[in-house]
Design a protein around this motif. Structure first.
Motif, PDB file in Angstrom:
ATOM      1  N   GLN A 142       0.817  -1.216   0.000  1.00  0.00           N
ATOM      2  CA  GLN A 142       0.000   0.000   0.000  1.00  0.00           C
ATOM      3  C   GLN A 142       0.853   1.269   0.000  1.00  0.00           C
ATOM      4  OE1 GLN A 142      -2.480  -0.738   3.410  1.00  0.00           O
ATOM      5  NE2 GLN A 142      -4.010  -1.835   2.203  1.00  0.00           N
ATOM      6  N   ALA A 143       2.082   1.170   0.451  1.00  0.00           N
ATOM      7  CA  ALA A 143       2.976   2.332   0.457  1.00  0.00           C
ATOM      8  C   ALA A 143       3.501   2.647  -0.943  1.00  0.00           C
ATOM      9  CB  ALA A 143       4.158   2.084   1.401  1.00  0.00           C
ATOM     10  N   MET A 144       3.243   1.750  -1.894  1.00  0.00           N
ATOM     11  CA  MET A 144       3.745   1.930  -3.254  1.00  0.00           C
ATOM     12  C   MET A 144       2.610   1.849  -4.264  1.00  0.00           C
ATOM     13  SD  MET A 144       7.174  -0.476  -2.995  1.00  0.00           S
ATOM     14  CE  MET A 144       6.224  -1.992  -2.780  1.00  0.00           C
ATOM     15  N   PRO A 145       1.620   2.747  -4.197  1.00  0.00           N
ATOM     16  CA  PRO A 145       0.465   2.631  -5.093  1.00  0.00           C
ATOM     17  C   PRO A 145       0.826   2.735  -6.568  1.00  0.00           C
ATOM     18  CG  PRO A 145       0.438   4.740  -3.956  1.00  0.00           C
ATOM     19  CD  PRO A 145       1.544   3.925  -3.349  1.00  0.00           C
ATOM     20  N   GLU A 179       9.416  -1.679  -5.555  1.00  0.00           N
ATOM     21  CA  GLU A 179      10.095  -2.944  -5.303  1.00  0.00           C
ATOM     22  C   GLU A 179       9.812  -3.393  -3.879  1.00  0.00           C
ATOM     23  OE1 GLU A 179      14.223  -3.597  -6.885  1.00  0.00           O
ATOM     24  OE2 GLU A 179      14.660  -3.646  -4.728  1.00  0.00           O
ATOM     25  N   LEU A 180       9.404  -4.634  -3.743  1.00  0.00           N
ATOM     26  CA  LEU A 180       9.164  -5.245  -2.438  1.00  0.00           C
ATOM     27  C   LEU A 180      10.159  -6.389  -2.305  1.00  0.00           C
ATOM     28  CD1 LEU A 180       7.396  -5.627   0.131  1.00  0.00           C
ATOM     29  CD2 LEU A 180       5.999  -7.176  -1.234  1.00  0.00           C
ATOM     30  N   LYS A 181      10.948  -6.360  -1.263  1.00  0.00           N
ATOM     31  CA  LYS A 181      11.941  -7.412  -1.037  1.00  0.00           C
ATOM     32  C   LYS A 181      11.667  -8.059   0.311  1.00  0.00           C
ATOM     33  CE  LYS A 181      16.862  -8.426  -0.786  1.00  0.00           C
ATOM     34  NZ  LYS A 181      18.228  -7.890  -0.889  1.00  0.00           N
ATOM     35  N   LYS A 220      12.979  -9.807   6.942  1.00  0.00           N
ATOM     36  CA  LYS A 220      12.933  -8.381   6.606  1.00  0.00           C
ATOM     37  C   LYS A 220      11.996  -8.166   5.426  1.00  0.00           C
ATOM     38  CE  LYS A 220      17.352  -7.052   8.489  1.00  0.00           C
ATOM     39  NZ  LYS A 220      18.568  -6.287   8.309  1.00  0.00           N
ATOM     40  N   VAL A 221      11.197  -7.113   5.539  1.00  0.00           N
ATOM     41  CA  VAL A 221      10.292  -6.705   4.464  1.00  0.00           C
ATOM     42  C   VAL A 221      10.659  -5.267   4.126  1.00  0.00           C
ATOM     43  CG1 VAL A 221       7.896  -6.322   3.794  1.00  0.00           C
ATOM     44  CG2 VAL A 221       8.462  -8.230   5.318  1.00  0.00           C
ATOM     45  N   ARG A 222      11.165  -5.075   2.907  1.00  0.00           N
ATOM     46  CA  ARG A 222      11.635  -3.747   2.490  1.00  0.00           C
ATOM     47  C   ARG A 222      10.836  -3.295   1.271  1.00  0.00           C
ATOM     48  NH1 ARG A 222      14.798  -1.884  -1.455  1.00  0.00           N
ATOM     49  NH2 ARG A 222      15.515  -3.950  -2.075  1.00  0.00           N
TER      50      ARG A 222
END
Length: 119
Positions: free
Chosen positions: A30-33, A37-39, A52-54
């Motif tokens: 949700q922070a990247m509408p 990149e989600l790692k 870790k969720v970045r």
């Protein structure tokens, strides 16, 4: 992006840990509408398994960071503000910790540490 290292087992209530991770991952998405990149990575640090969720979203302003784990706190137009509060409660119930590193404009990283009896 997945970066999963070999990790030892943990003692956890599977559905609870799944809920905690889903809450953190959903916040990252949700922070990247507009996309980003989600790692998600795993590692071992001393006697803890670390997840870790970045994300590459806009980050969390420093003045908002002290509130993000408080129940009903949200900066979104929708939602209850319970996701991160629930995630923190679940992680603490497993004798773990959850921390956040964020800088406005630089994305956010949540680190979940759960003790592992197996080394």
């Amino acid at each position: 992006i997945k970066d999963f290292k070999d990790i030892p087992g943990i003692i956890a209530v599977e559905n609870h840990m799944k809920q905690a991770l889903l809450n953190v991952i959903l916040n990252a998405i949700q922070a990247m509408p507009g996309g980003g990149e989600l790692k998600i990575s795993t590692d071992v640090e001393n006697t803890f398994v670390t997840i870790k969720v970045r994300d590459t979203g806009p980050g969390i302003p420093a003045d908002k960071l002290p509130n993000i784990f408080k129940p009903f706190y949200t900066t979104k137009g929708e939602g209850t503000g319970l996701g991160l509060a629930i995630a923190k409660r679940i992680v603490k119930e497993h004798d773990g910790s959850i921390e956040v590193e964020s800088k406005a404009g630089s994305g956010t990283t949540f680190s979940i540490r759960i003790p592992s009896p197996v080394q």
